[in-house]
Design a protein around this motif. Structure first.
Motif, PDB file in Angstrom:
ATOM      1  N   VAL A 151      54.368  37.629  37.563  1.00  0.00           N
ATOM      2  CA  VAL A 151      53.260  36.863  36.991  1.00  0.00           C
ATOM      3  C   VAL A 151      53.589  36.530  35.536  1.00  0.00           C
ATOM      4  O   VAL A 151      53.826  37.435  34.719  1.00  0.00           O
ATOM      5  CB  VAL A 151      51.937  37.652  37.070  1.00  0.00           C
ATOM      6  CG1 VAL A 151      50.810  36.865  36.392  1.00  0.00           C
ATOM      7  CG2 VAL A 151      51.568  37.945  38.526  1.00  0.00           C
ATOM      8  N   GLY A 152      53.619  35.246  35.244  1.00  0.00           N
ATOM      9  CA  GLY A 152      53.849  34.797  33.876  1.00  0.00           C
ATOM     10  C   GLY A 152      52.560  34.302  33.255  1.00  0.00           C
ATOM     11  O   GLY A 152      51.460  34.526  33.779  1.00  0.00           O
ATOM     12  N   GLU A 153      52.718  33.611  32.148  1.00  0.00           N
ATOM     13  CA  GLU A 153      51.551  33.219  31.353  1.00  0.00           C
ATOM     14  C   GLU A 153      50.994  31.854  31.790  1.00  0.00           C
ATOM     15  O   GLU A 153      49.892  31.770  32.321  1.00  0.00           O
ATOM     16  CB  GLU A 153      52.017  33.176  29.888  1.00  0.00           C
ATOM     17  CG  GLU A 153      51.008  32.701  28.912  1.00  0.00           C
ATOM     18  CD  GLU A 153      51.553  32.775  27.472  1.00  0.00           C
ATOM     19  OE1 GLU A 153      52.300  33.721  27.156  1.00  0.00           O
ATOM     20  OE2 GLU A 153      51.224  31.879  26.690  1.00  0.00           O
ATOM     21  N   PRO A 181      52.457  27.464  32.677  1.00  0.00           N
ATOM     22  CA  PRO A 181      53.613  26.571  32.759  1.00  0.00           C
ATOM     23  C   PRO A 181      54.002  26.058  31.378  1.00  0.00           C
ATOM     24  O   PRO A 181      53.140  25.827  30.521  1.00  0.00           O
ATOM     25  CB  PRO A 181      53.106  25.407  33.625  1.00  0.00           C
ATOM     26  CG  PRO A 181      51.807  25.834  34.198  1.00  0.00           C
ATOM     27  CD  PRO A 181      51.274  26.956  33.377  1.00  0.00           C
ATOM     28  N   GLY A 182      55.296  25.875  31.194  1.00  0.00           N
ATOM     29  CA  GLY A 182      55.791  25.210  29.990  1.00  0.00           C
ATOM     30  C   GLY A 182      56.109  23.757  30.329  1.00  0.00           C
ATOM     31  O   GLY A 182      55.718  23.250  31.393  1.00  0.00           O
ATOM     32  N   ALA A 183      56.853  23.115  29.448  1.00  0.00           N
ATOM     33  CA  ALA A 183      57.126  21.678  29.625  1.00  0.00           C
ATOM     34  C   ALA A 183      57.892  21.399  30.919  1.00  0.00           C
ATOM     35  O   ALA A 183      57.557  20.478  31.666  1.00  0.00           O
ATOM     36  CB  ALA A 183      57.910  21.166  28.421  1.00  0.00           C
ATOM     37  N   ASP A 184      58.922  22.203  31.203  1.00  0.00           N
ATOM     38  CA  ASP A 184      59.733  21.944  32.407  1.00  0.00           C
ATOM     39  C   ASP A 184      58.909  22.165  33.673  1.00  0.00           C
ATOM     40  O   ASP A 184      59.016  21.419  34.640  1.00  0.00           O
ATOM     41  CB  ASP A 184      60.951  22.878  32.437  1.00  0.00           C
ATOM     42  CG  ASP A 184      61.897  22.583  31.292  1.00  0.00           C
ATOM     43  OD1 ASP A 184      62.406  21.457  31.234  1.00  0.00           O
ATOM     44  OD2 ASP A 184      62.098  23.469  30.442  1.00  0.00           O
ATOM     45  N   GLU A 185      58.105  23.223  33.649  1.00  0.00           N
ATOM     46  CA  GLU A 185      57.290  23.551  34.817  1.00  0.00           C
ATOM     47  C   GLU A 185      56.242  22.464  35.044  1.00  0.00           C
ATOM     48  O   GLU A 185      55.930  22.109  36.183  1.00  0.00           O
ATOM     49  CB  GLU A 185      56.615  24.920  34.611  1.00  0.00           C
ATOM     50  CG  GLU A 185      57.577  26.096  34.584  1.00  0.00           C
ATOM     51  CD  GLU A 185      58.400  26.238  33.313  1.00  0.00           C
ATOM     52  OE1 GLU A 185      57.963  25.701  32.267  1.00  0.00           O
ATOM     53  OE2 GLU A 185      59.474  26.876  33.358  1.00  0.00           O
ATOM     54  N   ASP A 186      55.703  21.964  33.941  1.00  0.00           N
ATOM     55  CA  ASP A 186      54.694  20.903  34.015  1.00  0.00           C
ATOM     56  C   ASP A 186      55.286  19.655  34.674  1.00  0.00           C
ATOM     57  O   ASP A 186      54.616  18.967  35.446  1.00  0.00           O
ATOM     58  CB  ASP A 186      54.232  20.581  32.584  1.00  0.00           C
ATOM     59  CG  ASP A 186      53.195  19.485  32.535  1.00  0.00           C
ATOM     60  OD1 ASP A 186      52.117  19.658  33.130  1.00  0.00           O
ATOM     61  OD2 ASP A 186      53.464  18.435  31.909  1.00  0.00           O
ATOM     62  N   PRO A 188      56.676  27.131  38.818  1.00  0.00           N
ATOM     63  CA  PRO A 188      56.763  28.071  37.701  1.00  0.00           C
ATOM     64  C   PRO A 188      58.203  28.487  37.418  1.00  0.00           C
ATOM     65  O   PRO A 188      59.031  28.569  38.322  1.00  0.00           O
ATOM     66  CB  PRO A 188      55.975  29.307  38.176  1.00  0.00           C
ATOM     67  CG  PRO A 188      55.345  28.950  39.453  1.00  0.00           C
ATOM     68  CD  PRO A 188      56.002  27.713  39.973  1.00  0.00           C
ATOM     69  N   PHE A 189      58.452  28.770  36.175  1.00  0.00           N
ATOM     70  CA  PHE A 189      59.718  29.368  35.738  1.00  0.00           C
ATOM     71  C   PHE A 189      60.944  28.599  36.241  1.00  0.00           C
ATOM     72  O   PHE A 189      61.776  29.127  36.963  1.00  0.00           O
ATOM     73  CB  PHE A 189      59.786  30.851  36.151  1.00  0.00           C
ATOM     74  CG  PHE A 189      58.937  31.729  35.274  1.00  0.00           C
ATOM     75  CD1 PHE A 189      59.375  32.122  34.023  1.00  0.00           C
ATOM     76  CD2 PHE A 189      57.676  32.137  35.686  1.00  0.00           C
ATOM     77  CE1 PHE A 189      58.581  32.906  33.189  1.00  0.00           C
ATOM     78  CE2 PHE A 189      56.868  32.926  34.864  1.00  0.00           C
ATOM     79  CZ  PHE A 189      57.332  33.315  33.617  1.00  0.00           C
ATOM     80  N   VAL A 190      61.017  27.343  35.820  1.00  0.00           N
ATOM     81  CA  VAL A 190      62.208  26.551  36.146  1.00  0.00           C
ATOM     82  C   VAL A 190      62.987  26.139  34.889  1.00  0.00           C
ATOM     83  O   VAL A 190      64.065  25.584  34.993  1.00  0.00           O
ATOM     84  CB  VAL A 190      61.862  25.281  36.969  1.00  0.00           C
ATOM     85  CG1 VAL A 190      61.431  25.634  38.369  1.00  0.00           C
ATOM     86  CG2 VAL A 190      60.809  24.440  36.256  1.00  0.00           C
TER      87      VAL A 190
HETATM   88  N1  URA Z   1      56.601  30.792  30.881  1.00  0.00           N
HETATM   89  C1  URA Z   1      55.644  31.261  31.693  1.00  0.00           C
HETATM   90  O1  URA Z   1      54.925  32.187  31.372  1.00  0.00           O
HETATM   91  N2  URA Z   1      55.523  30.678  32.894  1.00  0.00           N
HETATM   92  C2  URA Z   1      56.298  29.683  33.308  1.00  0.00           C
HETATM   93  O2  URA Z   1      56.122  29.211  34.426  1.00  0.00           O
HETATM   94  C3  URA Z   1      57.298  29.220  32.437  1.00  0.00           C
HETATM   95  C4  URA Z   1      57.431  29.789  31.226  1.00  0.00           C
END
Ligand code: URA
Length: 238
Positions: A94-96, A98-103, A108-110
């Motif tokens: 579990v992350g926080e 989406p960032g720019a790439d994920e958006d 998530p987390f790409v």
């Molecule tokens: N950081 C996050 O917490 N989640 C993402 O999906 C990408 C970066």
């Protein structure tokens, strides 16, 4: 070379760390940690009445592709980033947010942090597609600012439903924000990390966020300790 040393070295090499530390604190095993029940979060949604793959689809449809529950839909997000991976995963990250790439990619987390996460997953002999990956909030906050409380409040029930559907054995909370959100804690990540929590039906292991590791490579050593613990739990070696 003994197996443990070999896997240490492989992890360090994989993650770009040169050399090993010989100080005793890196050799000692972590203390058995008493499970801490987090303060009850909001009412637990009923388990979806379908097998996990279908249940996740239902949750995704309910969330909607054009969610407007919080202000993030007016603040430049491209799309909702739901989550990805094995609906029956034993391990969930579990992350926080989406960032720019994920958006842009809708997963998530790409981005760079995500590529490091993929290496971390592979370091414990799993593939990215074996695990489930989601964020606390599903839309990108502008300028990568922290999610705000009203955004979290609207969005986190969907994460809880994802967790209750996938029913992982282990949840790894990536970074302070995810850990504090799941545990309903204000403690700094340095206080939360290195401990284990009983969370719903899973064991929750907080660790550092891969984006932090990109800035602070020395913290990879602690993450490796955490990931070895994750692997041991998944293998029933607790
Ligand atoms: N950081 C996050 O917490 N989640 C993402 O999906 C990408 C970066």
């Amino acid at each position: 070379m003994n197996e443990e040393l070999k896997s240490h070295l492989e992890f360090f090499e994989e993650l770009g760390i040169d050399g090993v530390r010989l100080e005793p604190e890196w050799r000692t095993r972590r203390e058995p940690i008493e499970p801490v029940e987090p303060a009850p979060s909001e009412p637990i949604e009923p388990t979806e009445p379908f097998e996990p793959k279908t249940a996740l689809r239902v949750i995704r449809e309910e969330l909607g592709t054009d969610c407007s529950r919080c202000k993030l839909h007016t603040l430049g997000r491209t799309q909702v980033v739901f989550g990805v991976g094995n609906p029956n995963a034993d391990l969930m990250f579990v992350g926080e947010a989406p960032g720019a790439d994920e958006d842009i990619q809708g997963e998530p987390f790409v981005g760079r942090a995500g590529q490091l996460l993929t290496k971390i997953i592979e370091a414990i002999d799993l593939r990215r597609e074996d695990v489930y990956i989601a964020n606390v909030i599903k839309c990108r906050p502008p300028g990568n600012r922290n999610p705000e409380p009203d955004e979290v409040e609207q969005c986190e029930p969907f994460l809880f439903r994802q967790i209750d559907t996938v029913k992982p054995k282990v949840i790894v909370a990536l970074g302070k924000f995810a850990a504090q959100c799941l545990l309903r804690s204000n403690d700094p990540i340095t206080r939360i990390r290195g401990r284990e929590f009983k969370y719903r039906d899973a064991i929750l292991i907080p660790t550092y966020h891969p984006a932090y590791l990109l800035r602070t490579p020395s913290a990879k050593r602690e993450v490796w300790e955490d990931m070895k613990r994750v692997r041991a739990i998944l293998r029933g070696e607790t």
